[in-house]
Write a protein that holds these residues in place. Structure first.
Motif, PDB file in Angstrom:
ATOM      1  N   PHE A  35       0.832  -1.190   0.000  1.00  0.00           N
ATOM      2  CA  PHE A  35       0.000   0.000   0.000  1.00  0.00           C
ATOM      3  C   PHE A  35       0.874   1.250   0.000  1.00  0.00           C
ATOM      4  O   PHE A  35       1.968   1.250   0.554  1.00  0.00           O
ATOM      5  CB  PHE A  35      -0.878   0.052   1.264  1.00  0.00           C
ATOM      6  CG  PHE A  35      -1.731  -1.167   1.482  1.00  0.00           C
ATOM      7  CD1 PHE A  35      -1.198  -2.324   2.040  1.00  0.00           C
ATOM      8  CD2 PHE A  35      -3.073  -1.155   1.155  1.00  0.00           C
ATOM      9  CE1 PHE A  35      -1.987  -3.455   2.243  1.00  0.00           C
ATOM     10  CE2 PHE A  35      -3.867  -2.261   1.366  1.00  0.00           C
ATOM     11  CZ  PHE A  35      -3.325  -3.412   1.914  1.00  0.00           C
ATOM     12  N   TYR A  37       0.312   5.345   1.134  1.00  0.00           N
ATOM     13  CA  TYR A  37      -0.550   6.335   1.756  1.00  0.00           C
ATOM     14  C   TYR A  37       0.133   7.695   1.692  1.00  0.00           C
ATOM     15  O   TYR A  37       1.362   7.803   1.736  1.00  0.00           O
ATOM     16  CB  TYR A  37      -0.816   5.989   3.230  1.00  0.00           C
ATOM     17  CG  TYR A  37      -1.733   4.825   3.442  1.00  0.00           C
ATOM     18  CD1 TYR A  37      -1.232   3.526   3.517  1.00  0.00           C
ATOM     19  CD2 TYR A  37      -3.099   5.013   3.583  1.00  0.00           C
ATOM     20  CE1 TYR A  37      -2.077   2.444   3.725  1.00  0.00           C
ATOM     21  CE2 TYR A  37      -3.957   3.937   3.793  1.00  0.00           C
ATOM     22  CZ  TYR A  37      -3.429   2.669   3.858  1.00  0.00           C
ATOM     23  OH  TYR A  37      -4.276   1.600   4.060  1.00  0.00           O
ATOM     24  N   GLN A  39       0.192  11.437   3.626  1.00  0.00           N
ATOM     25  CA  GLN A  39      -0.191  12.113   4.864  1.00  0.00           C
ATOM     26  C   GLN A  39       0.175  13.590   4.760  1.00  0.00           C
ATOM     27  O   GLN A  39       1.322  13.984   4.935  1.00  0.00           O
ATOM     28  CB  GLN A  39       0.497  11.481   6.080  1.00  0.00           C
ATOM     29  CG  GLN A  39      -0.012  12.030   7.402  1.00  0.00           C
ATOM     30  CD  GLN A  39       0.622  11.369   8.614  1.00  0.00           C
ATOM     31  OE1 GLN A  39       1.816  11.113   8.632  1.00  0.00           O
ATOM     32  NE2 GLN A  39      -0.190  11.082   9.633  1.00  0.00           N
ATOM     33  N   MET A  45      -4.267  10.075   7.060  1.00  0.00           N
ATOM     34  CA  MET A  45      -3.627   9.165   6.115  1.00  0.00           C
ATOM     35  C   MET A  45      -4.599   8.903   4.975  1.00  0.00           C
ATOM     36  O   MET A  45      -5.703   8.405   5.189  1.00  0.00           O
ATOM     37  CB  MET A  45      -3.292   7.839   6.788  1.00  0.00           C
ATOM     38  CG  MET A  45      -2.293   7.967   7.913  1.00  0.00           C
ATOM     39  SD  MET A  45      -0.636   8.180   7.292  1.00  0.00           S
ATOM     40  CE  MET A  45      -0.239   6.508   6.856  1.00  0.00           C
ATOM     41  N   PHE A  47      -5.393   6.887   1.579  1.00  0.00           N
ATOM     42  CA  PHE A  47      -5.040   5.709   0.797  1.00  0.00           C
ATOM     43  C   PHE A  47      -4.885   6.100  -0.671  1.00  0.00           C
ATOM     44  O   PHE A  47      -5.737   6.778  -1.251  1.00  0.00           O
ATOM     45  CB  PHE A  47      -6.127   4.648   0.949  1.00  0.00           C
ATOM     46  CG  PHE A  47      -6.024   3.531  -0.043  1.00  0.00           C
ATOM     47  CD1 PHE A  47      -6.921   3.448  -1.112  1.00  0.00           C
ATOM     48  CD2 PHE A  47      -5.048   2.571   0.075  1.00  0.00           C
ATOM     49  CE1 PHE A  47      -6.832   2.427  -2.021  1.00  0.00           C
ATOM     50  CE2 PHE A  47      -4.950   1.537  -0.838  1.00  0.00           C
ATOM     51  CZ  PHE A  47      -5.846   1.465  -1.899  1.00  0.00           C
ATOM     52  N   TYR A  50      -3.026   0.239  -4.114  1.00  0.00           N
ATOM     53  CA  TYR A  50      -2.792  -1.085  -3.540  1.00  0.00           C
ATOM     54  C   TYR A  50      -2.296  -2.050  -4.622  1.00  0.00           C
ATOM     55  O   TYR A  50      -2.778  -2.005  -5.758  1.00  0.00           O
ATOM     56  CB  TYR A  50      -4.101  -1.612  -2.944  1.00  0.00           C
ATOM     57  CG  TYR A  50      -4.105  -3.094  -2.647  1.00  0.00           C
ATOM     58  CD1 TYR A  50      -4.704  -4.001  -3.517  1.00  0.00           C
ATOM     59  CD2 TYR A  50      -3.495  -3.581  -1.494  1.00  0.00           C
ATOM     60  CE1 TYR A  50      -4.702  -5.363  -3.248  1.00  0.00           C
ATOM     61  CE2 TYR A  50      -3.497  -4.941  -1.221  1.00  0.00           C
ATOM     62  CZ  TYR A  50      -4.105  -5.822  -2.095  1.00  0.00           C
ATOM     63  OH  TYR A  50      -4.090  -7.165  -1.824  1.00  0.00           O
TER      64      TYR A  50
ATOM     65  N   GLN B 102      -6.928  -0.426   3.970  1.00  0.00           N
ATOM     66  CA  GLN B 102      -7.473   0.222   5.147  1.00  0.00           C
ATOM     67  C   GLN B 102      -7.658   1.703   4.866  1.00  0.00           C
ATOM     68  O   GLN B 102      -6.835   2.328   4.199  1.00  0.00           O
ATOM     69  CB  GLN B 102      -6.520   0.050   6.336  1.00  0.00           C
ATOM     70  CG  GLN B 102      -6.403  -1.373   6.823  1.00  0.00           C
ATOM     71  CD  GLN B 102      -5.538  -1.485   8.069  1.00  0.00           C
ATOM     72  OE1 GLN B 102      -4.583  -0.743   8.236  1.00  0.00           O
ATOM     73  NE2 GLN B 102      -5.885  -2.403   8.932  1.00  0.00           N
ATOM     74  N   PHE B 103      -8.714   2.253   5.423  1.00  0.00           N
ATOM     75  CA  PHE B 103      -8.996   3.673   5.270  1.00  0.00           C
ATOM     76  C   PHE B 103      -8.907   4.323   6.647  1.00  0.00           C
ATOM     77  O   PHE B 103      -9.535   3.871   7.593  1.00  0.00           O
ATOM     78  CB  PHE B 103     -10.380   3.866   4.649  1.00  0.00           C
ATOM     79  CG  PHE B 103     -10.471   3.302   3.259  1.00  0.00           C
ATOM     80  CD1 PHE B 103     -10.869   1.986   3.061  1.00  0.00           C
ATOM     81  CD2 PHE B 103     -10.134   4.070   2.167  1.00  0.00           C
ATOM     82  CE1 PHE B 103     -10.936   1.455   1.776  1.00  0.00           C
ATOM     83  CE2 PHE B 103     -10.207   3.553   0.880  1.00  0.00           C
ATOM     84  CZ  PHE B 103     -10.600   2.243   0.689  1.00  0.00           C
ATOM     85  N   PHE B 104      -8.149   5.404   6.701  1.00  0.00           N
ATOM     86  CA  PHE B 104      -7.833   6.018   7.978  1.00  0.00           C
ATOM     87  C   PHE B 104      -8.725   7.199   8.303  1.00  0.00           C
ATOM     88  O   PHE B 104      -9.216   7.905   7.408  1.00  0.00           O
ATOM     89  CB  PHE B 104      -6.374   6.500   7.984  1.00  0.00           C
ATOM     90  CG  PHE B 104      -5.373   5.398   8.159  1.00  0.00           C
ATOM     91  CD1 PHE B 104      -5.032   4.568   7.100  1.00  0.00           C
ATOM     92  CD2 PHE B 104      -4.773   5.174   9.388  1.00  0.00           C
ATOM     93  CE1 PHE B 104      -4.120   3.549   7.254  1.00  0.00           C
ATOM     94  CE2 PHE B 104      -3.847   4.153   9.554  1.00  0.00           C
ATOM     95  CZ  PHE B 104      -3.532   3.344   8.490  1.00  0.00           C
ATOM     96  N   GLY B 105      -8.895   7.421   9.584  1.00  0.00           N
ATOM     97  CA  GLY B 105      -9.556   8.604  10.078  1.00  0.00           C
ATOM     98  C   GLY B 105      -8.562   9.740  10.213  1.00  0.00           C
ATOM     99  O   GLY B 105      -7.369   9.569   9.961  1.00  0.00           O
TER     100      GLY B 105
END
Lengths: 116, 113
Positions: A35, A37, A39, A45, A47, A50, B102-105
């Motif tokens: 993955f 991500y 930020q 975070m 996405f 993938y 996964q999806f983050f807050g």
């Protein structure tokens, strides 16, 4: 040994240029997911993309593509036509195994700065 | 579809206190994971819950605990806070446990004074 290695602490790129962020991984599992991500300074975070270990084609999502080289255990993120809003920390991460009890392991991240 | 929500967004506590953080996953997602992010240690996995059961736990002391409710909402608790617990705590949800994305807050930024 680190499971995810991002060797570039920081990268600079000019707007509209392409940039490649490096990621190498270490696992003995045959089944795993990779993955990327993003930020931003806000902390959330986001996405991006993938790649499954059994996927034969490189993943693409808009301006993002993942250069997956399984034999070399690398999963580099390519951002085409960089934008100012791409300035952020970028994390490569991996989930191992197909037991369903796997965790997400992150690299240390690469700070990308896009200049006008 | 609403994203992952975390409350509160910011929290200031003093050493020795305890704190509870809340996470509501994306509707339909049954797996919730918690991570701690600090400048020194980076992102570290705390624990994962799936269908109200803790599926996995990271290498953190017993002061860190969590739970998941029947509606998939999750809480994590840190007791006897230490200065080193100051961090961004991120919650992530995924459809099921395993290799899914996964999806983050937005995270809860905890400061311990």
């Amino acid at each position: 040994a680190q499971k995810i290695t991002q060797t570039q602490p920081g990268m600079f790129v000019q707007e509209k240029e392409a940039v490649t962020l490096d990621c190498t991984y270490d696992t003995s599992d045959q089944s795993y997911g990779l993955f990327w991500y993003k930020q931003p300074s806000s902390g959330e975070m986001i996405f991006l993309i993938y790649q499954g270990s059994y996927d034969e084609q490189n993943a693409t999502e808009g301006r993002y593509s993942l250069n997956f080289q399984k034999a070399r255990k690398s999963a580099n993120l390519v951002i085409s036509a960089s934008q100012l809003g791409d300035s952020a920390m970028y994390f490569c991460a991996m989930r191992e195994g197909d037991s369903g009890y796997s965790t997400l392991t992150f690299g240390k991240g690469t700070m990308l700065l896009v200049s006008p | 579809k609403a994203g992952v929500t975390q409350t509160p967004r910011y929290l200031i506590k003093t050493r020795g206190q305890q704190v509870t953080l809340s996470c509501s996953p994306i509707s339909g997602h049954r797996s919730v994971s918690w991570y701690q992010q600090t400048p020194g240690q980076g992102l570290q996995f705390l624990f994962e819950y799936f269908s109200e059961t803790q599926r996995n736990k990271g290498n953190f002391p017993g002061r860190f605990s969590g739970r998941q409710f029947s509606n998939s909402r999750s809480e994590m608790n840190v007791s006897t806070l230490e200065l080193g617990d100051s961090a961004l705590y991120l919650c992530a949800s995924s459809l099921v446990s395993g290799l899914n994305e996964q999806f983050f807050g937005p995270g809860t930024r905890l400061t311990v004074l």
